[in-house]
Design a protein around this motif. Structure first.
Motif, mmCIF file in Angstrom:
data_model
loop_
_atom_site.group_PDB
_atom_site.id
_atom_site.type_symbol
_atom_site.label_atom_id
_atom_site.label_comp_id
_atom_site.label_asym_id
_atom_site.label_seq_id
_atom_site.Cartn_x
_atom_site.Cartn_y
_atom_site.Cartn_z
ATOM 1 N N ILE A 286 1.273 4.269 -2.840
ATOM 2 C CA ILE A 286 1.051 5.680 -2.494
ATOM 3 C C ILE A 286 2.244 6.522 -2.922
ATOM 4 O O ILE A 286 2.094 7.619 -3.468
ATOM 5 N N ARG A 287 3.443 5.991 -2.705
ATOM 6 C CA ARG A 287 4.666 6.726 -3.061
ATOM 7 C C ARG A 287 4.805 6.932 -4.563
ATOM 8 O O ARG A 287 5.566 7.806 -5.004
ATOM 9 N N GLN A 288 4.085 6.136 -5.370
ATOM 10 C CA GLN A 288 4.127 6.343 -6.814
ATOM 11 C C GLN A 288 3.469 7.665 -7.205
ATOM 12 O O GLN A 288 3.744 8.212 -8.277
ATOM 13 N N HIS A 289 2.579 8.163 -6.341
ATOM 14 C CA HIS A 289 1.799 9.358 -6.665
ATOM 15 C C HIS A 289 2.153 10.564 -5.795
ATOM 16 O O HIS A 289 2.074 11.706 -6.256
ATOM 17 N N ILE A 290 2.513 10.337 -4.544
ATOM 18 C CA ILE A 290 2.810 11.448 -3.643
ATOM 19 C C ILE A 290 3.818 10.978 -2.602
ATOM 20 O O ILE A 290 3.713 9.857 -2.086
ATOM 21 N N ASP A 291 4.789 11.813 -2.321
ATOM 22 C CA ASP A 291 5.872 11.451 -1.413
ATOM 23 C C ASP A 291 5.468 11.773 0.028
ATOM 24 O O ASP A 291 5.720 12.861 0.535
ATOM 25 N N LEU A 292 4.836 10.819 0.665
ATOM 26 C CA LEU A 292 4.412 10.969 2.052
ATOM 27 C C LEU A 292 5.314 10.150 2.961
ATOM 28 O O LEU A 292 5.865 9.123 2.547
ATOM 29 N N PRO A 293 5.483 10.569 4.207
ATOM 30 C CA PRO A 293 6.286 9.763 5.147
ATOM 31 C C PRO A 293 5.581 8.453 5.470
ATOM 32 O O PRO A 293 4.357 8.410 5.611
ATOM 33 N N ARG A 294 6.362 7.392 5.563
ATOM 34 C CA ARG A 294 5.772 6.082 5.867
ATOM 35 C C ARG A 294 4.985 6.130 7.175
ATOM 36 O O ARG A 294 3.893 5.580 7.291
ATOM 37 N N HIS A 295 5.594 6.781 8.141
ATOM 38 C CA HIS A 295 4.929 6.985 9.422
ATOM 39 C C HIS A 295 4.790 8.501 9.642
ATOM 40 O O HIS A 295 5.746 9.232 9.433
ATOM 41 N N PRO A 296 3.598 9.006 9.976
ATOM 42 C CA PRO A 296 2.423 8.258 10.425
ATOM 43 C C PRO A 296 1.399 7.963 9.319
ATOM 44 O O PRO A 296 0.249 7.658 9.627
ATOM 45 N N SER A 297 1.802 8.064 8.035
ATOM 46 C CA SER A 297 0.821 7.902 6.955
ATOM 47 C C SER A 297 0.112 6.546 7.011
ATOM 48 O O SER A 297 -1.111 6.468 6.883
ATOM 49 N N GLU B 85 -0.328 4.605 9.544
ATOM 50 C CA GLU B 85 -1.196 4.521 10.704
ATOM 51 C C GLU B 85 -2.492 5.305 10.489
ATOM 52 O O GLU B 85 -3.586 4.837 10.861
ATOM 53 N N ILE B 86 -2.390 6.485 9.877
ATOM 54 C CA ILE B 86 -3.589 7.301 9.639
ATOM 55 C C ILE B 86 -4.522 6.603 8.653
ATOM 56 O O ILE B 86 -5.729 6.491 8.881
ATOM 57 N N ILE B 87 -3.969 6.130 7.536
ATOM 58 C CA ILE B 87 -4.800 5.441 6.542
ATOM 59 C C ILE B 87 -5.386 4.169 7.143
ATOM 60 O O ILE B 87 -6.546 3.820 6.895
ATOM 61 N N GLY B 88 -4.574 3.483 7.954
ATOM 62 C CA GLY B 88 -5.067 2.274 8.609
ATOM 63 C C GLY B 88 -6.254 2.544 9.522
ATOM 64 O O GLY B 88 -7.156 1.701 9.651
ATOM 65 N N MET B 89 -6.288 3.721 10.146
ATOM 66 C CA MET B 89 -7.426 4.080 10.995
ATOM 67 C C MET B 89 -8.635 4.509 10.174
ATOM 68 O O MET B 89 -9.778 4.303 10.589
ATOM 69 N N ASN C 92 -14.497 1.783 4.345
ATOM 70 C CA ASN C 92 -14.919 0.550 3.662
ATOM 71 C C ASN C 92 -15.172 -0.619 4.602
ATOM 72 O O ASN C 92 -15.398 -1.745 4.157
ATOM 73 N N GLY C 93 -15.130 -0.354 5.890
ATOM 74 C CA GLY C 93 -15.457 -1.397 6.851
ATOM 75 C C GLY C 93 -14.407 -2.466 7.008
ATOM 76 O O GLY C 93 -14.675 -3.521 7.592
ATOM 77 N N THR C 94 -13.187 -2.218 6.508
ATOM 78 C CA THR C 94 -12.154 -3.241 6.530
ATOM 79 C C THR C 94 -10.853 -2.695 7.105
ATOM 80 O O THR C 94 -10.333 -1.683 6.634
ATOM 81 N N SER C 95 -10.357 -3.356 8.107
ATOM 82 C CA SER C 95 -9.051 -3.043 8.653
ATOM 83 C C SER C 95 -8.004 -3.902 7.958
ATOM 84 O O SER C 95 -8.289 -5.039 7.539
ATOM 85 N N LEU C 96 -6.794 -3.369 7.823
ATOM 86 C CA LEU C 96 -5.722 -4.161 7.233
ATOM 87 C C LEU C 96 -5.483 -5.441 8.026
ATOM 88 O O LEU C 96 -5.045 -6.460 7.470
ATOM 89 N N MET D 181 0.830 -1.197 0.000
ATOM 90 C CA MET D 181 0.000 0.000 0.000
ATOM 91 C C MET D 181 0.866 1.249 0.000
ATOM 92 O O MET D 181 0.645 2.177 -0.791
ATOM 93 N N TYR D 182 1.884 1.264 0.850
ATOM 94 C CA TYR D 182 2.764 2.433 0.899
ATOM 95 C C TYR D 182 3.562 2.579 -0.388
ATOM 96 O O TYR D 182 3.758 3.694 -0.889
ATOM 97 N N HIS D 183 3.993 1.445 -0.957
ATOM 98 C CA HIS D 183 4.723 1.488 -2.231
ATOM 99 C C HIS D 183 3.894 2.170 -3.316
ATOM 100 O O HIS D 183 4.417 2.987 -4.088
#
Length: 345
Positions: free
Chosen positions: A222-233, A235-239, A245-249, A218-220
Motif C-alpha cells: 500500500i505504501r508503494q502507492h499512497i502514504d497512509l498511516p499503518r494504524h488505523p489503515s 485495521e480498517i482494511i482488515g475489517m 471477498n469473504g476472507t479475513s487476514l 500488505m502495508y508495504h
C-alpha cells in the motif's frame, strides 16, 4: 410628570430589557452552526478516509487480469490438452492446459501470481514450461479463480487459491505422476506454501519472489502507492476485506507458514530489489528448512518475478540442479540430498 410620560417609562424599559436575550439567542445559534459545520467536515473526512480504504480493499480483491492470448502449441510448438478439474473443496471447476511428456511420471504444476493468468507473460511462463518439458516433466498450467475467463471470482490471498492448487495436484496424481513439483511465483508461491501445510502429495517446490499476504506485506505494498498511516489503515482494511471477498487476514495461515519446516525440498529464489515482497521474507523462510536439498538464491539487483529474464542461464542452471536433487531425494531419502543453491548472485 404627565400620565402619558409616566406610562412611556415602563414600555421603554421593557424594550431595552428584551434586547439581551435576543443577542444571546443569536450568539448560541451561531455557535451551533459552527459546531454543526465542523462536525460535518469531520464526518466527511472520516467518510473519505474509510472510502479510500474500501477502494484499496476492493482493488486487492479484484485484480485486473488480461485474457489469454496464446497457448503452448502456438508459443512453443508443445502438444497440450485443455483440461478441467475441481478444486479440492469442490467449490469450483478449474481450467488449464496439460502438456504431457513421453513416458514421464513427473509433473511440474505452475502456480501463477496475483494479477496474472496461467501465461504470466512477464516471466515468461511459456519459456519455463518448455524448459520443464525438455527435462521430461509433464506440465500443468491453470488459472486461479480470480483469473478465470468465464467465472471470475475474488482473490483471497491464498484461502481459496490453496484449495484450487490442491485440486491441480490431485489432477496430476490422477494422470499417474509419482513426483510432483510446484513452481510458484509471487502470491502463487505464497499459495503453494499454504497448500503444502495440508498436502502429502508435494515432493518439492520452487518459489520465485514469494509473496505471503500478511499485515506487513500488505502495508508495504500500500505504501508503494499512497502514504497512509499503518494504524488505523491496517485495521480498517482488515475489517473491510471479509465484506468484499469473504476472507479475513486471520484466515490466512501466514504464522504457520513462517514457522514451518517442510519435509520436502524447497528452493527459494528472490531479488534484492523486489519492491513488492522484500527479500528477507525468503531468507527467513529458507532458514526454517532443514531438508538438505532445500536452498535459497538471493539475486543482487533483481526485481519481483523478473529474475529469469534478468539472469536466464544462471536461473535455469540452479533450477535444473535443484530438480535433479529432488529426484535423488525421492530415490534415496534425506541422505541423498545436498544444498541446492548459494546465497547470492
Amino acid at each position: 410628570m404627565s400620565q402619558s410620560s409616566q406610562s412611556d417609562l415602563p414600555l421603554s424599559a421593557g424594550l431595552k430589557g428584551n434586547e439581551t436575550p435576543a443577542l444571546e439567542i443569536k450568539h448560541i445559534s451561531f455557535k451551533h452552526i459552527i459546531v454543526a459545520l465542523l462536525l460535518s467536515v469531520l464526518f466527511f473526512l472520516i467518510f473519505c478516509f474509510v472510502s479510500l480504504h474500501g477502494y484499496i480493499a476492493w482493488v486487492l480483491s479484484n485484480p485486473t487480469v488480461a485474457p489469454l492470448y496464446s497457448n503452448p502449441k502456438l508459443s512453443k510448438n508443445l502438444e497440450y490438452e485443455d483440461v478441467a478439474f475441481p478444486a479440492a473443496d469442490g467449490s469450483r471447476v478449474m481450467q488449464g492446459w496439460y502438456i504431457p511428456a513421453a513416458d514421464s511420471n513427473k509433473t511440474i504444476v505452475f502456480s501463477h501470481g496475483y494479477g496474472a493468468n496461467r501465461e504470466e507473460t512477464w516471466i515468461p511462463m511459456y519459456d519455463l514450461a518448455h524448459y520443464a518439458h525438455r527435462l521430461n516433466f509433464n506440465v500443468l498450467m491453470f488459472d486461479y479463480g480470480f483469473a478465470s475467463q468465464n467465472s471470475k471470482e475474488v482473490a483471497t490471498g491464498g484461502k481459496k487459491e490453496a484449495k484450487q492448487l490442491l485440486g491441480a495436484i490431485q489432477f496430476a496424481k490422477q494422470q499417474g505422476s509419482q513426483e510432483i513439483i510446484v513452481w510458484g511465483f509471487s502470491m502463487g508461491a505464497g499459495t503453494a506454501l499454504q497448500a503444502a501445510l495440508t498436502s502429502k502429495d508435494i515432493d518439492g517446490m520452487i518459489l520465485d519472489s514469494t509473496f505471503l499476504l500478511e499485515p506487513d506485506t500488505m502495508y508495504h505494498n500500500i505504501r508503494q502507492h499512497i502514504d497512509l498511516p499503518r494504524h488505523p489503515s491496517l485495521e480498517i482494511i482488515g475489517m473491510l476485506l471479509p465484506v468484499l471477498n469473504g476472507t479475513s487476514l486471520r484466515q490466512i495461515p501466514y504464522p504457520a507458514v513462517k514457522s514451518q519446516d517442510y519435509p520436502f525440498p524447497v528452493l527459494f529464489i528472490h531479488g534484492t530489489e523486489d519492491e513488492k515482497a522484500p527479500y528477507p521474507i525468503a531468507e527467513k523462510l529458507a532458514e526454517n528448512q532443514t531438508n538438505p536439498a532445500s536452498g535459497v538464491w538471493i539475486v543482487k539487483g533483481s526485481h519481483h518475478e523478473l529474475i529469469f529474464r534478468e539472469h536466464p542461464k544462471e536461473y535455469l542452471r540452479i533450477v535444473s540442479t535443484f530438480l535433479s536433487q529432488v529426484g535423488q531425494f525421492q530415490a534415496t531419502g534425506p541422505a541423498g540430498g545436498q544444498s541446492s543453491a548459494g546465497n547470492s548472485n
